[in-house]
Design an enzyme around this catalytic site. Sequence first.
Site, PDB file in Angstrom:
ATOM      1  CD  GLU A 174     -37.799 -31.995  -7.130  1.00 11.42           C
ATOM      2  OE1 GLU A 174     -37.712 -30.976  -7.918  1.00 11.42           O
ATOM      3  OE2 GLU A 174     -38.839 -32.736  -7.063  1.00 11.42           O
ATOM      4  CG  ASP A 229     -39.053 -27.671  -6.013  1.00  5.31           C
ATOM      5  OD1 ASP A 229     -39.227 -28.679  -5.697  1.00  5.31           O
ATOM      6  OD2 ASP A 229     -40.092 -27.185  -6.856  1.00  5.31           O
TER       7      ASP A 229
END
Lengths: 669, 669
Positions: free
Chosen positions: A428, A399
């Site tokens: 990401e 993330d």
Amino acid sequence: MSLSRSNNHSEYPALGLSVEDAVTYPRIAIESVAPVLEEGRFAAKGVEGQRTMVSAVVFTDGHDKLAVNLRWRRLNDETWHAVPMEFLGNDHWQAPIRPEQPGKILYAIEAWRDLYASFYDELEKKYRAGVPITLELQEGEQLIRDAAQAAQPEYAVVLEQLITQMDEAHALDQRLAFFLAPETLASMREAGIRSHHQISRSYPLEVERQLAQFASWYELFPRSVTSDSSRHGTFRDVMGRLPEISRMGFDVLYFPPIHPIGRTHRKGPNNSLIASESDPGSPYAIGSPEGGHEAIHPELGSLDDFLELVRQSRAHGLEIALDFAIQCSPDHPWIEEHPGWFSWRPDGSIRHAENPPKKYEDIVNVDFYQKDAVPDLWLALRDVVLGWVERGVTLFRVDNPHTKPLPFWEWLIADIRKDHPEVIFLAEAFTKPAMMARLGKVGYSQSYTYFTWRNTKYELESYFTELNQPPWRDCYRPNFFVNTPDINPQFLHHSGRPGFLIRAALATMGSGLWGMYSGFEICESAPVPGKEEYLDSEKYEIRPRDFNAPGNIVAEISRLNLIRRQNPGLQTHLGFQGYTAWNDNILYFGKRTKDLSNFILVAISLDPHNAQEAHFDLPLWEFGLPDDAHMHGEDLMTGHTWTWYGKTQWMRIEPWHMPFGIWRIRPVA
Amino acid sequence: MSLSRSNNHSEYPALGLSVEDAVTYPRIAIESVAPVLEEGRFAAKGVEGQRTMVSAVVFTDGHDKLAVNLRWRRLNDETWHAVPMEFLGNDHWQAPIRPEQPGKILYAIEAWRDLYASFYDELEKKYRAGVPITLELQEGEQLIRDAAQAAQPEYAVVLEQLITQMDEAHALDQRLAFFLAPETLASMREAGIRSHHQISRSYPLEVERQLAQFASWYELFPRSVTSDSSRHGTFRDVMGRLPEISRMGFDVLYFPPIHPIGRTHRKGPNNSLIASESDPGSPYAIGSPEGGHEAIHPELGSLDDFLELVRQSRAHGLEIALDFAIQCSPDHPWIEEHPGWFSWRPDGSIRHAENPPKKYEDIVNVDFYQKDAVPDLWLALRDVVLGWVERGVTLFRVDNPHTKPLPFWEWLIADIRKDHPEVIFLAEAFTKPAMMARLGKVGYSQSYTYFTWRNTKYELESYFTELNQPPWRDCYRPNFFVNTPDINPQFLHHSGRPGFLIRAALATMGSGLWGMYSGFEICESAPVPGKEEYLDSEKYEIRPRDFNAPGNIVAEISRLNLIRRQNPGLQTHLGFQGYTAWNDNILYFGKRTKDLSNFILVAISLDPHNAQEAHFDLPLWEFGLPDDAHMHGEDLMTGHTWTWYGKTQWMRIEPWHMPFGIWRIRPVA
């Protein structure tokens, strides 16, 4: 093999350019080595069992012949392999590496003046022209005798044999035959004196397993695998869904964070600031008294349940991907245990995540360069990842990696891969291009992309083309997610079912890597008004679904994934080539293996509402065929086959039937 | 200024990636620095008094603000200059260097996290949003106090002043005004703690004088400056031609070799193998008992004559360029004096130049890597060049540099320029692209090109465009010779006078550097049948000419050179941009200075026989003007002026009048 001289003159000589230095400088120029990232500071990407073509421009003064080798070795093995490079003309050379297993490789280019090859070339020309060659033959003899005198032990035998053959050849025609024998030329390439031998610096190549380049990801929230939003789904529930996910053709099953969720400032439905007692909270608010990144949210099940899920997934051909989101909820145990890993404000309060003037009070971030965090925090985070690897997790979706230091990722990924080269990291990052590429350079296997925001023919063709070119080609494997819990693409808000098929076709055909967040297969698209977020987002709620709802596209997705498995040309984003279709609403391109044995044409209408028609080019020229040739065609969605005659063809796409066509073409035998 | 950390992690860390290393790795990425050649191994090219724009991509994790400087110094001066780089968006930064004199420069990019700038940005946003900022102001204060505590001596005073101001600001609005003052921000950029400071490696830039980039070369054989082919022309004769060469607008007067010519195997007319007693021989067969490369061919005159010619040329605004052709005739004194500088065959004979099966018996080549030649031959050749420099020669056209070692040129050019940065070297290499570029990289100021073989619109536009792009842009200054003693271009064999005007316009408008070999101005073009060589080549004969012959293009050439002098946009090959003219026989392009203050449009018909017409685009958009705007136009050949209305215009070119148009455009005031 002796390496006489390394090309380590990488610094500008500037003031210190003495003639004594100059006479030892490399006489042979080695330029434009590829694939190379940032001068070799980072590793280019390769895949096990697949060819990585290494190329270079190598030349020298004058007309003498060069010998050029590609040399490579596995990083943990000191043995170098040498492969003669193929001369392509115009000073360009190439040779492939085909690594058989994951791991790091170093490669270099070596070159030398092949004196015998120059002699051979001259001798042959003069002999053909009928010019006297007595002196030349003496010179050839001398080259061989000089080589024997200077030979490394490994070449002594071959040179001895050459001298024996030479000494036995007395008549002029015998001697000529000896000197002009291809075997003599080949032996002398290896065993002759390597005049002005030179070797480039070593460049790294990181080889990963095929799943790094070819995989279909399915994302779900385990807590939503339930028939009732008041009952929290569990890992055991997820086991029940494995057969259908596997049948759809997915390889990777990816979960948002599965760790204990914080209570302080927990978010309620639709990101509201106030949560009720029954709201499950966002799994991205990681950490509670039950534990942090190493722990499992109790409502999902036990560690044993998780291990069983990993096992059962594998039995269904699925690997588990976990989310690695470094942020902490205010209840994360680290905050008390390691206050020195966080940032504190002058009033003694902890610094929350911010995007001024917005403040995210349910999230605090670690600070990588706090005195106490270096290196303890780094090691702790590594141990979190390692812990999950040891529990059978082989993929991590990371993330927001672009908000953590690049050297941290470079170290962490290399450190994990030292013992676990099979581990795959997906970045990401949605940020500017330079950072997107750099994350690939520091080691990410694959990356989120701008795909969801590329909608027109021009945007898509430009983007797919760009990803096929350096530096992207060598450092960045795009994973085309059609949607995510954070991205409910504008295009789908009003496109209806055909729009979902369009985006699925674009993703599955555009890259070897694509991903789908659960709900896409039943065409969910209700947005928070005016935003590209999902209404009643699963990030804050439990969302049971009926995956057999009418209008679902499960069959089409299953077929697309099957076509990908059956066609190597579709198992990578590389090999993309846009072709001409005379309609700006139809994206039309080819994907193929390098040897053309698998050649797929894809036409996708970008209009979910109306029929679109176009004349288009059948790329006969790619096969060296004339414009009036014919080819076999096969519709991979339906199995229908036919013969196409001539270069110019016509298509009509009706989105209410199928908004795209996928055709395999083959030359007629 | 302290430089806290050098970015010397240029090697792949591979196995040795420890966490201790990783935490010290550069947190800021500096990429895509330009202009850079071969990772900084060679110097990019700059010109005195002109701006070289340095650019880089610089970024880091997260959202903190960066400060980025361009640092540069002259190679022989340890003082670094720091220039803040301008942020262009999308992680791109740029700053110019404008060197005031020839010589080498080193530059680097430095960057750090500008903590105060991040604070400033957040404070401003929160203040505007009406969010409480008491804690923030304490944090700002701390940043300034921390900086004062850590400050280098040169920043102590400015930080003391900041602290005084801060301490005097008591009320909230006073404190806010202090922290949000642009002066505070600017002071803290310089004097604040340079968090994660990092500096790139140093990249070289070689600055030459303007003549390296903008010059018109005129080539003649001094021996032909005579009215009678039986009387050998002399340097004194050449003095008589200086006024007319100068009037035509040339800057450089270039002679083929002026050294004693060998007798052994001397070539006769049209390269015949047998020369009569009266044949003058090829000046490229250098060396006789009268001397070698340091000597003057006696029939041309004395050294004093030569020195006088150099003086008089300068008085006419001309500099002398000599040919540096390293080959020797078999009579060159070096062969006896330094047999170890040459290659010898098994029978004791010297090795002649060859292109098998052809042998050039009037030429022998030195061998740069013979034991006795290293470094004596290298030094002797350097001394030859140095000797001519000391006699006032400032330019050298080097014959076939691609057949001599690259390290030799790199050393020789740098060695000469150490004391004589004004000396210009022109590479006469006609070989493959990589070597052409590399000669520029090792130090050649300018280069012969493929220009003579680029004839169609597609070829010319592609070539001019390519030369404006890396790597060519940074390493290669093209000198467009319209003809040479070796090249009688095919295009001119049947083009008549318009063809000569076409090629002159292409050369003079296409590059800042062009050259003409005498005879072009009277449209000489008789070839050896089927070849691109001149019949009765001046290389083997004395060729008197009548430069006032009817049909000469002296006036047109003079005008073209004058236009070049008056328009900075034409004084370089850079700034080329092809525009649309709807006729494949008309090459149409713009050349302009970066600030657009000098903007020239050039339309050249490539058809010397027929009229050509075309609609074409007036590039209003380059000035930010709409398609219906109007602009002033001026025909620089005739002085005619007008106003153009709107983007689409029309032209007709009649080659029998003038096969091209050169128009300066200006926005209407």
